[in-house]
Enzyme design. Structure first.
Site, PDB file in Angstrom:
ATOM      1  N   SER A 177       0.727  -1.280   0.207  1.00  0.00           N
ATOM      2  CA  SER A 177      -0.108   0.051  -0.070  1.00  0.00           C
ATOM      3  C   SER A 177       0.829   1.196  -0.024  1.00  0.00           C
ATOM      4  O   SER A 177       0.459   2.210  -0.727  1.00  0.00           O
ATOM      5  CB  SER A 177      -0.967  -0.049   1.094  1.00  0.00           C
ATOM      6  OG  SER A 177      -0.092  -0.310   2.381  1.00  0.00           O
ATOM      7  N   ASP A 217      -2.261  -8.562  11.674  1.00  0.00           N
ATOM      8  CA  ASP A 217      -3.550  -9.026  11.301  1.00  0.00           C
ATOM      9  C   ASP A 217      -3.974 -10.217  12.069  1.00  0.00           C
ATOM     10  O   ASP A 217      -5.337 -10.719  12.075  1.00  0.00           O
ATOM     11  CB  ASP A 217      -3.561  -9.311   9.717  1.00  0.00           C
ATOM     12  CG  ASP A 217      -3.176  -8.151   8.927  1.00  0.00           C
ATOM     13  OD1 ASP A 217      -3.656  -7.141   9.190  1.00  0.00           O
ATOM     14  OD2 ASP A 217      -2.556  -8.286   7.912  1.00  0.00           O
ATOM     15  N   HIS A 231      -2.082  -8.975   1.880  1.00  0.00           N
ATOM     16  CA  HIS A 231      -1.488  -7.772   2.635  1.00  0.00           C
ATOM     17  C   HIS A 231      -2.783  -7.266   3.476  1.00  0.00           C
ATOM     18  O   HIS A 231      -2.869  -8.180   4.456  1.00  0.00           O
ATOM     19  CB  HIS A 231      -1.521  -6.611   1.296  1.00  0.00           C
ATOM     20  CG  HIS A 231      -0.741  -5.359   1.938  1.00  0.00           C
ATOM     21  ND1 HIS A 231      -0.267  -5.038   3.319  1.00  0.00           N
ATOM     22  CD2 HIS A 231      -0.698  -4.019   1.436  1.00  0.00           C
ATOM     23  CE1 HIS A 231       0.284  -3.781   3.288  1.00  0.00           C
ATOM     24  NE2 HIS A 231      -0.192  -3.205   2.257  1.00  0.00           N
ATOM     25  N   HIS A 273       5.673 -12.813   7.302  1.00  0.00           N
ATOM     26  CA  HIS A 273       6.017 -11.558   6.854  1.00  0.00           C
ATOM     27  C   HIS A 273       7.025 -11.523   5.869  1.00  0.00           C
ATOM     28  O   HIS A 273       8.200 -12.023   6.333  1.00  0.00           O
ATOM     29  CB  HIS A 273       6.255 -10.528   8.113  1.00  0.00           C
ATOM     30  CG  HIS A 273       6.031  -9.050   7.875  1.00  0.00           C
ATOM     31  ND1 HIS A 273       6.902  -8.466   7.325  1.00  0.00           N
ATOM     32  CD2 HIS A 273       4.923  -8.540   7.932  1.00  0.00           C
ATOM     33  CE1 HIS A 273       6.360  -7.053   7.222  1.00  0.00           C
ATOM     34  NE2 HIS A 273       5.245  -7.066   7.369  1.00  0.00           N
ATOM     35  N   ARG A 288       3.258  -4.997  16.720  1.00  0.00           N
ATOM     36  CA  ARG A 288       1.637  -4.555  16.579  1.00  0.00           C
ATOM     37  C   ARG A 288       0.796  -5.737  16.957  1.00  0.00           C
ATOM     38  O   ARG A 288      -0.381  -5.325  17.519  1.00  0.00           O
ATOM     39  CB  ARG A 288       1.396  -4.266  15.084  1.00  0.00           C
ATOM     40  CG  ARG A 288       2.274  -3.088  14.549  1.00  0.00           C
ATOM     41  CD  ARG A 288       1.925  -2.835  12.946  1.00  0.00           C
ATOM     42  NE  ARG A 288       2.394  -3.828  12.465  1.00  0.00           N
ATOM     43  CZ  ARG A 288       2.423  -4.445  10.800  1.00  0.00           C
ATOM     44  NH1 ARG A 288       1.726  -3.263  10.311  1.00  0.00           N
ATOM     45  NH2 ARG A 288       2.816  -5.219  10.209  1.00  0.00           N
TER      46      ARG A 288
END
Ligand code: HAX
Length: 441
Positions: free
Chosen positions: A241, A373, A271, A318, A327
């Protein structure tokens, strides 16, 4: 906003002058080597971009202008009575490279409130999409509909001097960030709440107001949105992105066009769409097993089934990170603090215990650990946001902060059209036959 714009201009002029000297004095120095494997395998590890807003370390995770997520949680201003950082503060940090004080953050909140008007034709355009179109499709269409408002496009058409590109990019970026929560909330209420829309609350911060417009008044959810909007904002420049927004912007496509392009990339399952895929995968697992909280053995079995069907385990792996994503950890800490007994959240933690050794045992996966995620959906479900197809839109609203701050830098530094060289496999074979080891172009 004059002050923030002036500060940005002064900072970027100084950095621009430094870069000119760097290139003049060191421009011929090599920053790495490129192997044939890298050319074929997604350009992993090739350094080819400058992004000022954040930097990703494979072991440590993301740092925003040098600050880790726990440091941001400590140092950035909070909402009244809250403990999570305000995303406005992170934007200030990413754009200007300095921690803001409370007054600067409140000023930015009210500037975004003032700039948040969304023209009626944008809502009409959303309403014209089939209700069953994916929320990310509606989101991108809405951003494109908003492009009528681009200052950059209007000024370019009127013959803007290239020295002013940064100024128009700054204005468009501010407007777009201010408007996105309203657009996203409209899509949510239209698709899932029978079109009963909620007007903005001018007293709330950017993320708190977003929660309010989606229909979530729980203070816990507002805190979650502040954390969520902060940690999803940026992940240096090479992710799909960010890179797409930067690439499209390099053609002097205005910030609306560039950001919409980036959002099309975020909508891919490898993604940003992975956040919906994780919850979908867990819901399907629970349904197939007929249990609410699967045991470790059941999870193991289900992971093996997923892999044997040629699918990825969403939320794991990743392209750059080689450890648990900080995160993910930040969201786990939020879960421990606010909802330690939630069954779905506990399943996410159980998956975290179970999946990495299985992935590791395959021998080919470079990073068996969870990414951002893997956790987000379970927290959202806890507060009642069960419509997982919407999750990537939340990610997109947050990602605007990082990629648009970077776009301001791109235009301020006068970065040129991006145009790397590509080759054909026939040329590779010829090179190997005739030249051997080092490519000379
Ligand atoms: N499940 C199963 N297989 C996986 C895997 C996973 N979670 N992660 C990697 N692999 C596989 C790859 O598909 C690849 O297989 P092949 O050689 O057969 O093609 C192999 O392991 C090597 O891949 P890698 O080098 O470790 O990983 P990549 O850099 O190629 O890809 C991805 C990184 C994130 C795309 C990958 O780990 C993946 O598909 N993960 C699941 C989807 C996901 O969670 N995406 C979100 C990532 C974070 C993000 O951007 N969020 O927005």
């Amino acid at each position: 906003m004059v002050e923030m714009k002036d500060s940005f201009k002064a900072k970027s002029d100084a950095v621009g002058a430094e870069i000119k000297t760097l290139i003049k004095d060191h421009g011929t120095k090599k920053i790495g080597e490129v192997t044939l494997a890298q050319v074929y395998q997604g350009m992993r590890g090739i350094t080819g971009l400058v992004t000022e807003t954040s930097l990703l370390d494979a072991q440590e995770g993301i740092r925003f202008r040098g600050f880790t997520i726990p440091e941001l949680q400590q140092k950035l201003p909070k909402a009244k009575g809250g403990t999570e950082p305000l995303p406005e503060a992170l934007f200030h940090l990413m754009l200007l490279g300095e921690l803001p004080d409370d007054d600067e953050v409140h000023e930015l909140t009210s500037v975004w409130q003032r700039r948040s008007h969304v023209p009626k034709h944008v809502f009409d355009t959303i309403d014209a999409t089939p209700i069953n179109s994916h929320p990310m499709t509606q989101f991108v269409i809405a951003i494109m509909a908003l492009q009528t408002e681009s200052t950059f496009a209007k000024r370019y058409a009127a013959g803007m001097n290239k020295k002013e590109y940064w100024d128009a990019t700054f204005d468009d970026s501010m407007d777009l960030i201010a408007r996105l929560p309203r657009v996203a909330a409209y899509i949510y209420r239209r698709k899932y709440k029978g079109g009963e829309h909620i007007q903005p609350n001018g007293l709330l911060d950017w993320a708190g107001n977003f929660a309010h417009m989606m229909g979530f008044e729980d203070e816990g959810f507002k805190e979650l949105m502040r954390l969520y909007m902060t940690i999803h904002a940026d992940h240096e420049g090479g992710n799909v992105s960010a890179h797409t927004t930067h690439l499209v912007g390099s053609a002097l496509s205005d910030p609306y066009l560039s950001f919409a392009a980036g959002m099309n990339g975020l909508a891919g399952p490898l993604h940003g769409l992975a956040n919906q895929e994780v919850i979908k995968w867990i819901f399907e697992m629970r349904e197939q097993l007929g249990v609410e909280t699967p045991t470790s053995a059941q999870i193991e079995e289900y992971v093996k089934k997923t892999l044997s069907e040629g699918k990825v385990v969403p939320g794991y792996g990743h392209a750059v990170l080689r450890k648990t994503d900080p995160r993910f950890t930040a969201q786990m800490e939020f879960g421990k603090k606010h909802l330690p007994n939630d069954p779905l959240v506990n399943t996410v933690w159980n998956i975290y215990e179970t999946v990495p050794p299985i992935l590791q045992s395959l021998g080919k996966i470079k990073n068996p650990w969870p990414n951002v995620d893997a956790h987000s959906g379970a927290l959202l479900v806890h507060y009642g946001m069960v419509e997982y197809e919407f999750y990537t839109v939340l990610f997109g609203v947050s990602r605007a902060l990082g990629v648009l701050a970077s776009l301001c830098w791109d235009r301020a530094l006068g970065l040129p059209l991006e145009r790397p060289k590509s080759i054909t496999t026939d040329l590779v074979k010829l090179w190997l036959e005739e030249k051997g080891e080092v490519w000379e172009g």
